[in-house]
Design a protein around this motif. Structure first.
Motif, PDB file in Angstrom:
ATOM      1  N   SER A  37     -28.576  -9.040 -62.794  1.00  0.00           N
ATOM      2  CA  SER A  37     -27.187  -8.565 -62.785  1.00  0.00           C
ATOM      3  C   SER A  37     -26.236  -9.671 -63.217  1.00  0.00           C
ATOM      4  CB  SER A  37     -26.820  -8.065 -61.386  1.00  0.00           C
ATOM      5  OG  SER A  37     -27.653  -6.987 -60.994  1.00  0.00           O
ATOM      6  N   ALA A  40     -26.543 -10.145 -66.869  1.00  0.00           N
ATOM      7  CA  ALA A  40     -25.899  -9.062 -67.620  1.00  0.00           C
ATOM      8  C   ALA A  40     -24.458  -9.413 -67.928  1.00  0.00           C
ATOM      9  CB  ALA A  40     -25.990  -7.756 -66.831  1.00  0.00           C
ATOM     10  N   HIS A 127     -29.225  -4.181 -71.813  1.00  0.00           N
ATOM     11  CA  HIS A 127     -29.316  -4.670 -70.440  1.00  0.00           C
ATOM     12  C   HIS A 127     -27.930  -4.891 -69.841  1.00  0.00           C
ATOM     13  CE1 HIS A 127     -30.709  -7.144 -67.055  1.00  0.00           C
ATOM     14  NE2 HIS A 127     -29.752  -7.995 -67.390  1.00  0.00           N
ATOM     15  N   SER A 128     -27.026  -5.449 -70.621  1.00  0.00           N
ATOM     16  CA  SER A 128     -25.675  -5.717 -70.120  1.00  0.00           C
ATOM     17  C   SER A 128     -24.942  -4.419 -69.838  1.00  0.00           C
ATOM     18  CB  SER A 128     -24.904  -6.563 -71.140  1.00  0.00           C
ATOM     19  OG  SER A 128     -25.537  -7.814 -71.343  1.00  0.00           O
ATOM     20  N   MET A 131     -26.980  -2.841 -66.639  1.00  0.00           N
ATOM     21  CA  MET A 131     -27.064  -3.592 -65.394  1.00  0.00           C
ATOM     22  C   MET A 131     -25.711  -4.101 -64.880  1.00  0.00           C
ATOM     23  SD  MET A 131     -30.100  -3.433 -64.311  1.00  0.00           S
ATOM     24  CE  MET A 131     -30.082  -4.689 -63.034  1.00  0.00           C
ATOM     25  N   THR A 132     -24.711  -4.228 -65.737  1.00  0.00           N
ATOM     26  CA  THR A 132     -23.413  -4.691 -65.227  1.00  0.00           C
ATOM     27  C   THR A 132     -22.825  -3.706 -64.231  1.00  0.00           C
ATOM     28  OG1 THR A 132     -22.979  -5.989 -67.222  1.00  0.00           O
ATOM     29  CG2 THR A 132     -21.087  -5.387 -65.874  1.00  0.00           C
ATOM     30  N   ASP A 200     -35.355  -1.710 -65.642  1.00  0.00           N
ATOM     31  CA  ASP A 200     -34.960  -2.850 -66.460  1.00  0.00           C
ATOM     32  C   ASP A 200     -36.185  -3.569 -67.016  1.00  0.00           C
ATOM     33  OD1 ASP A 200     -32.661  -4.459 -67.390  1.00  0.00           O
ATOM     34  OD2 ASP A 200     -33.617  -6.051 -66.253  1.00  0.00           O
TER      35      ASP A 200
END
Length: 426
Positions: A37, A40, A127-128, A131-132, A200
């Motif tokens: 996280s 991210a 992913h960013s 997951m952010t 993820d």
């Protein structure tokens, strides 16, 4: 008794499943979630800054090398995330390394078209994006639930209402209920963190690891290297056999004939005939050695086809061997030779190590596959890599894109299956 055992096993499985968010492996996954996280957010900042800088400078001489550097930075992100994934117990196969060509311009061009770098940057972006918000939401949920769990203790220590739901709460029973709700919330949040982490890691495995094409290229490169090594080893062995055996015998023959010529010149016919007789014997031995060397390269029996060659092997085997061959498609020269040596080595293993009194060889082919099955009724327990010689055979088959599988339970029977493309189109 069986029903009781089944019930206990089912209860054990349910207990293990329900306790999964509390297990030691789960805590490593929670650490992965927290780090992922945080990364991210860092990834968002990196992509924004790198994209902005590359876009603004793209029209200049600095912009293109900078973009190439950004693409290559994807490989650094790749290594970082693959290392991070090990916290969850996942092992992501590394992609092929960057092949740097000679020359700066060629290196920049190769970097700009580096598929691994672009895929890695794509993962960083995805992913960013995922997951952010997920990381922020779940971490916030953990903080809220943890505050609810600790609320009775805080209320008893401070004596002040510090949680407001419409109006300040100053009742200990309500704080106790909130604490129970917090525990349930932490448990549920644990499951959500595990699920988010697994998703993820699945994304990382799909985008960061070696692709099927990369694996195929790696297998072909290894097979090519193995073929080169095997060819060099074969040539070296043939050279050694010719030098140490055949050549030495021919020199002996030549020397014997030279001495015989001297004895004939001196009218010592008896001694000369003895020397000629010895030379003749050495010549026969030399021919035998040459036949053995040639047979090790390609057996003459294969001139009549694989079926006749395998039948000859079976006839020479000390155990009774039943042979069944149906070649709808005749294999290529190299595959046919490899198949012959496979059968020879497998039958040798049967006669030496299996304790069997009977074996069968079945060979079938079609345009897509040549399949060889060797079965015996021995003691079983055969495994690849336990000194049975099957490891080397498996590696040699890999040169031709073939496979070897072994089914050998203790007590037998043992079934060894070889499958290889027939190469009939070559």
């Amino acid at each position: 008794m069986d029903a009781v055992t089944t019930t206990l096993m089912a209860e054990s499985d349910w207990t293990r499943t329900l306790s999964q968010p509390l297990r030691r492996e789960a805590w490593r996954t929670y650490l992965y979630f927290l780090l992922a996280s945080a990364l991210a957010v860092v990834g968002v900042a990196f992509l924004f800054a790198a994209g902005l800088a590359s876009g603004l400078l793209l029209a200049t001489l600095i912009g293109i090398p900078l973009l190439a550097l950004v693409v290559m930075s994807g490989r650094a992100w790749n290594r970082l995330y693959r290392s991070l994934a090990r916290l969850t117990g996942a092992e992501i196969e590394a992609p092929p390394p960057f092949a740097r060509p000679p020359g700066r311009l060629q290196t920049v061009a190769a970097a700009l078209t580096d598929g691994v770098g672009w895929r890695s940057l794509g993962f960083v972006a995805l992913h960013s994006v995922v997951m952010t918000p997920v990381g922020y939401g779940l971490i916030l949920a953990v903080v809220v639930c943890a505050s609810a769990v600790a609320s009775p203790l805080v209320f008893l220590v401070t004596g002040q209402a510090f949680i407001t739901i419409g109006e300040p709460i100053d009742s200990l029973p309500i704080y106790l209920l909130l604490s129970l709700a917090g525990v349930a919330g932490l448990y549920a949040t644990g499951w959500l963190m595990l699920a988010a982490s697994r998703f993820d890691v699945w994304m990382a495995r799909s985008l960061l690891g070696a692709s099927d094409r990369d694996r195929r290229v790696g297998q072909l490169e290894k097979a090519r290297a193995d073929v080169i090594d095997a060819s060099a080893a074969t040539l070296q062995q043939v050279e050694r056999d010719l030098h140490d055996g055949t050549q030495a015998r021919l020199i002996t023959v030549a020397m014997a004939l030279a001495r015989a010529e001297e004895h004939f010149a001196a009218s010592d016919v008896g001694r000369a005939r003895t020397l000629v007789s010895d030379a003749l014997a050495n010549t026969k031995d030399t021919l035998t050695e040459l036949r053995e060397i040639v047979r090790g390269i390609r057996p003459p029996a294969l001139d009549l086809g694989l079926e006749a060659a395998v039948a000859t092997l079976a006839a020479r085997n000390p155990l009774p061997v039943e042979v069944s061959v149906d070649l709808a498609v005749r294999p290529s020269l190299g595959v046919e030779t490899m198949a012959y040596f496979c059968v020879a080595e497998l039958l040798a293993n049967v006669s030496r190590h299996s304790g069997a009194d009977h074996a069968t060889v079945t060979i079938r082919s079609d345009p897509a596959e040549l399949r060889i099955v060797v079965q015996d009724n021995g003691s079983g327990g055969v495994q690849v890599g336990t000194g049975s010689g099957l490891t080397g055979l498996r590696d040699r088959l890999a040169m031709l894109d073939g496979q070897l599988t072994v089914d050998s339970p203790d007590g037998g029977p043992t079934v060894v299956t070889v499958s290889v493309p027939p190469g009939s189109d070559r």
